[in-house]
Design a protein around this motif. Structure first.
Motif, PDB file in Angstrom:
ATOM      1  N   GLN A 145      30.662  37.808  39.737  1.00 11.06           N
ATOM      2  CA  GLN A 145      31.408  38.876  39.345  1.00 11.06           C
ATOM      3  C   GLN A 145      32.678  39.003  40.053  1.00 11.06           C
ATOM      4  N   LYS A 146      32.885  38.531  41.016  1.00 10.32           N
ATOM      5  CA  LYS A 146      34.290  38.251  41.732  1.00 10.32           C
ATOM      6  C   LYS A 146      35.146  37.486  41.174  1.00 10.32           C
ATOM      7  N   GLU A 148      34.980  36.517  37.848  1.00  6.28           N
ATOM      8  CA  GLU A 148      35.132  37.364  36.618  1.00  6.28           C
ATOM      9  C   GLU A 148      36.372  38.408  36.801  1.00  6.28           C
ATOM     10  N   GLU A 149      36.166  39.305  37.912  1.00  6.35           N
ATOM     11  CA  GLU A 149      37.087  40.204  38.208  1.00  6.35           C
ATOM     12  C   GLU A 149      38.478  39.595  38.626  1.00  6.35           C
ATOM     13  N   GLU A 150      38.677  38.505  39.340  1.00  4.14           N
ATOM     14  CA  GLU A 150      39.783  37.755  39.730  1.00  4.14           C
ATOM     15  C   GLU A 150      40.512  37.289  38.385  1.00  4.14           C
ATOM     16  N   LYS A 152      40.038  38.525  35.464  1.00  2.97           N
ATOM     17  CA  LYS A 152      40.803  39.638  34.728  1.00  2.97           C
ATOM     18  C   LYS A 152      42.121  40.297  35.191  1.00  2.97           C
ATOM     19  N   ARG A 153      41.953  40.171  36.568  1.00  4.02           N
ATOM     20  CA  ARG A 153      43.279  40.540  37.185  1.00  4.02           C
ATOM     21  C   ARG A 153      44.552  39.567  36.905  1.00  4.02           C
ATOM     22  N   ASN A 185      39.736  50.900  41.129  1.00  2.00           N
ATOM     23  CA  ASN A 185      39.375  49.661  40.719  1.00  2.00           C
ATOM     24  C   ASN A 185      40.578  49.306  39.636  1.00  2.00           C
ATOM     25  N   ASN A 187      40.023  47.391  37.000  1.00  4.22           N
ATOM     26  CA  ASN A 187      39.498  47.460  35.679  1.00  4.22           C
ATOM     27  C   ASN A 187      38.978  48.940  35.630  1.00  4.22           C
ATOM     28  N   ASN A 198      30.832  50.348  39.383  1.00  6.91           N
ATOM     29  CA  ASN A 198      31.523  50.194  37.805  1.00  6.91           C
ATOM     30  C   ASN A 198      30.703  51.264  37.125  1.00  6.91           C
ATOM     31  N   GLN A 294      31.066  46.004  41.921  1.00 10.13           N
ATOM     32  CA  GLN A 294      32.287  46.224  41.540  1.00 10.13           C
ATOM     33  C   GLN A 294      33.128  47.492  41.724  1.00 10.13           C
TER      34      GLN A 294
END
Length: 294
Positions: A145-146, A148-150, A152-153, A185, A187, A198, A294
């Motif tokens: 998850q981290k 994927e978040e990174e 996206k960022r 967040n 996102n 989230n 998240q």
């Protein structure tokens, strides 16, 4: 003749008595008690001998020659030497059997105790391995998850010219802390009031109302320490307004009250596209995914 024999019965009785007495006198004379001459001696017969001790089956008629004390001692020692090994051997056999039985019982008890300990250790080991496996799965999911978040960022940074490298031009701030900044967040939804987790929402499959599309999609406030999927059943009128919402229907993985209330509120505030040809109460669903990571 005799005045006392004046009746027939008396005479018969006298005659019968005379006959009986005659027979008794004859028996006493011929079958009377006898006696021995000389009279029989009474008591316990004692064997002939000339000493207090003796051995053998031959009865001497004369006194034996005196036996020396040394010879008598040797005979006693021979008897002792013959008896003692037999007694010792029997005692040794008995002791060996007792010790063997005791050792066998102790060995069985020790084995049972060891088997129980081995089983308990194995259960503990398996439980520990299973716990470690679950922790590894959780860590892997969090790491994914981290990542994927990174990703996206970084993608968002590239689109807006690198927000991480800019000094920023916006003013103000938002949050519930005492320090300056814009809490939330990257996102997240600017219109949401929650700061953790989230709220889900967005993406294909989260909103379902036939061919109608959501115009506004407010996310639920995430004020709980719970996570999971909440499915909300909705009824929408022709104007696109949600007139009824039921949270926690089939497909939900967590029905905690704090999640259900926030999901229902977000669903009621969702606006759909108007459709004059739609039923007056069109049925659909909204899925909200709550995640603490998240």
């Amino acid at each position: 003749m005799f005045s006392f024999l004046d009746t027939t019965y008396k005479r018969k009785s006298a005659a019968l008595t005379s006959v009986i007495m005659s027979l008794l006198l004859a028996l006493i004379f011929f079958v009377g008690m006898t006696y021995l001459d000389p009279p029989e001696e009474y008591g316990i017969a004692v064997n002939f001998g000339t000493s207090d001790v003796g051995i053998g089956d031959v009865q001497p008629n004369e006194p034996l020659k005196s036996t020396s004390e040394e010879k008598l001692q040797e005979e006693q020692e021979e008897v002792k030497e013959t008896v003692e090994p037999e007694v010792a051997e029997k005692a040794s056999e008995t002791l060996t059997e007792d010790v063997a039985t005791q050792n066998n019982e102790e060995a069985i008890a020790i084995k049972k105790k060891q088997d129980a300990k081995n089983k308990a250790d194995e259960i503990t080991k398996n439980a520990k391995l299973e716990k470690e496996r679950i922790e590894r799965v959780k860590l892997a999911a969090i790491a994914k998850q981290k990542a994927e978040e990174e990703a996206k960022r970084k993608k968002l940074d590239a689109l807006i010219g690198g927000i991480n490298n800019s000094d920023g031009t916006a003013t103000g701030g938002e949050g519930n802390d005492s320090k300056a900044g814009d809490k939330g967040n990257i996102n997240g939804d600017p219109n949401a009031n929650g700061y953790y987790g989230n709220g889900g929402g967005g993406g294909n499959g989260d909103y379902n109302l036939g061919n109608r599309k959501p115009v506004s999609r407010p996310k639920p406030n995430y004020i709980c320490t719970e996570e999971g999927l909440v499915v909300v059943s909705i009824e929408v009128d022709v104007n696109g307004r949600v007139i009824k919402a039921t949270a926690g229907v089939k497909g939900s993985t967590n029905t905690a009250q704090c999640l259900l209330s926030q999901a229902k509120e977000a669903a009621l505030n969702t606006k759909w596209s108007a459709d004059a040809t739609a039923p007056s109460k069109q049925i659909g669903t909204i899925k909200y995914r709550f995640s603490l990571s998240q």
